[in-house]
Design a protein around this motif. Sequence first.
Motif, PDB file in Angstrom:
ATOM      1  N   TYR A  77     -39.435   8.906  33.615  1.00 38.82           N
ATOM      2  CA  TYR A  77     -39.803   9.594  34.853  1.00 38.82           C
ATOM      3  C   TYR A  77     -41.316   9.823  34.978  1.00 38.82           C
ATOM      4  N   PHE A  78     -42.090   9.456  33.949  1.00 38.82           N
ATOM      5  CA  PHE A  78     -43.543   9.443  34.125  1.00 38.82           C
ATOM      6  C   PHE A  78     -43.933   8.503  35.274  1.00 38.82           C
ATOM      7  N   LEU A  79     -43.194   7.399  35.383  1.00 42.66           N
ATOM      8  CA  LEU A  79     -43.469   6.455  36.470  1.00 42.66           C
ATOM      9  C   LEU A  79     -43.138   7.057  37.824  1.00 42.66           C
ATOM     10  N   LEU A  80     -42.115   7.893  37.894  1.00 42.03           N
ATOM     11  CA  LEU A  80     -41.798   8.581  39.141  1.00 42.03           C
ATOM     12  C   LEU A  80     -42.906   9.561  39.519  1.00 42.03           C
ATOM     13  N   ILE A  81     -43.473  10.210  38.503  1.00 41.75           N
ATOM     14  CA  ILE A  81     -44.601  11.108  38.759  1.00 41.75           C
ATOM     15  C   ILE A  81     -45.778  10.307  39.309  1.00 41.75           C
ATOM     16  N   GLY A  82     -45.959   9.096  38.781  1.00 40.85           N
ATOM     17  CA  GLY A  82     -47.018   8.237  39.294  1.00 40.85           C
ATOM     18  C   GLY A  82     -46.780   7.860  40.749  1.00 40.85           C
ATOM     19  N   MET A  83     -45.534   7.570  41.114  1.00 39.82           N
ATOM     20  CA  MET A  83     -45.216   7.266  42.523  1.00 39.82           C
ATOM     21  C   MET A  83     -45.530   8.452  43.420  1.00 39.82           C
ATOM     22  N   LEU A  84     -45.179   9.650  42.966  1.00 35.93           N
ATOM     23  CA  LEU A  84     -45.474  10.847  43.742  1.00 35.93           C
ATOM     24  C   LEU A  84     -46.979  11.037  43.891  1.00 35.93           C
ATOM     25  N   ALA A  85     -47.715  10.804  42.805  1.00 28.55           N
ATOM     26  CA  ALA A  85     -49.169  10.956  42.863  1.00 28.55           C
ATOM     27  C   ALA A  85     -49.785   9.962  43.840  1.00 28.55           C
ATOM     28  N   LEU A  86     -49.310   8.713  43.835  1.00 30.50           N
ATOM     29  CA  LEU A  86     -49.830   7.722  44.768  1.00 30.50           C
ATOM     30  C   LEU A  86     -49.530   8.115  46.221  1.00 30.50           C
ATOM     31  N   THR A  87     -48.374   8.705  46.449  1.00 35.17           N
ATOM     32  CA  THR A  87     -48.041   9.147  47.800  1.00 35.17           C
ATOM     33  C   THR A  87     -49.001  10.246  48.262  1.00 35.17           C
ATOM     34  N   LEU A 162     -47.939   0.664  44.602  1.00 34.51           N
ATOM     35  CA  LEU A 162     -46.596   1.221  44.430  1.00 34.51           C
ATOM     36  C   LEU A 162     -45.619   0.179  43.910  1.00 34.51           C
ATOM     37  N   SER A 163     -45.815  -1.080  44.295  1.00 39.32           N
ATOM     38  CA  SER A 163     -44.938  -2.147  43.821  1.00 39.32           C
ATOM     39  C   SER A 163     -45.077  -2.348  42.318  1.00 39.32           C
ATOM     40  N   VAL A 164     -46.289  -2.187  41.810  1.00 42.85           N
ATOM     41  CA  VAL A 164     -46.497  -2.282  40.365  1.00 42.85           C
ATOM     42  C   VAL A 164     -45.669  -1.226  39.646  1.00 42.85           C
ATOM     43  N   LEU A 165     -45.691  -0.011  40.160  1.00 40.56           N
ATOM     44  CA  LEU A 165     -44.906   1.058  39.541  1.00 40.56           C
ATOM     45  C   LEU A 165     -43.414   0.810  39.685  1.00 40.56           C
ATOM     46  N   LEU A 166     -42.978   0.249  40.806  1.00 39.97           N
ATOM     47  CA  LEU A 166     -41.552  -0.035  40.982  1.00 39.97           C
ATOM     48  C   LEU A 166     -41.068  -1.067  39.978  1.00 39.97           C
ATOM     49  N   VAL A 167     -41.812  -2.151  39.822  1.00 36.61           N
ATOM     50  CA  VAL A 167     -41.426  -3.191  38.857  1.00 36.61           C
ATOM     51  C   VAL A 167     -41.397  -2.611  37.454  1.00 36.61           C
TER      52      VAL A 167
END
Length: 235
Positions: A77-87, A162-167
């Motif tokens: 879920y660190f990656l989810l935190i990254g998605m939130l930060a990018l948003t 965001l695509s980088v984080l999704l992959v």
Amino acid sequence: MDESETFDPETRDAREVAAEAGQEPTDFLSLLPHYYRGEVGQMSTAISRLDLTIDWAIGVIAAVLALSFASVDSPPYFLLIGMLALTIFLVFDVRRYRSFDATRSRVRMIEENVFANAFNPEGSVHREWRSELADDLRKPTLKVSIREAITRRLRRVYLPLLSVLLVAWLFRISLFVPGERWFETAAVPGVPGTVVVVIVLSYYLVSLAVTLWPTSRQAKGEYHAVEPGEWKRDE
């Protein structure tokens, strides 16, 4: 200093000194470069702020990728935190981009109607450009809608990031740890993995739809829909 030489901004003559400069071609042309340099300086500052936001976004991506793949025990879920930060960065970026475009539109108005005309007097000139520019200086307005700004920033910067984080997240919950089931790995404390996956995929589908949804262009940019000439080349 003699009292007759003091400057009183409340007098009629003092209020109209700039108006007189605007009516005299020589005075106007001597005033214009100072104003143009000021607008270009503001535009450069706005570009630097946009670049700084992108730099922070890339730094966040590097950090969450390092944390998520440091070991098999690192929570995905660190990656989810990254998605939130990018948003959140996208929200800041949209506001800064709209301010940048407002300044850029004034710069382009001067370039199109003054400098371009000086190089080629036979070209077209916007007849009301001085009035429109004066109105915008008195009551500055944003030229780009929030929707267009989000679309443009997603298309150019944030959707690829965001695509980088999704992959990375899909790889992290499916293949990184052999033997673990994806819905168990994707879970966060208090939220089942299937719910997390639905939320993430829904977010990306909405982001993709916003990015690809056609909108009328209001941004005052360059190099768009321009046929290359003898000294212009397609990149």
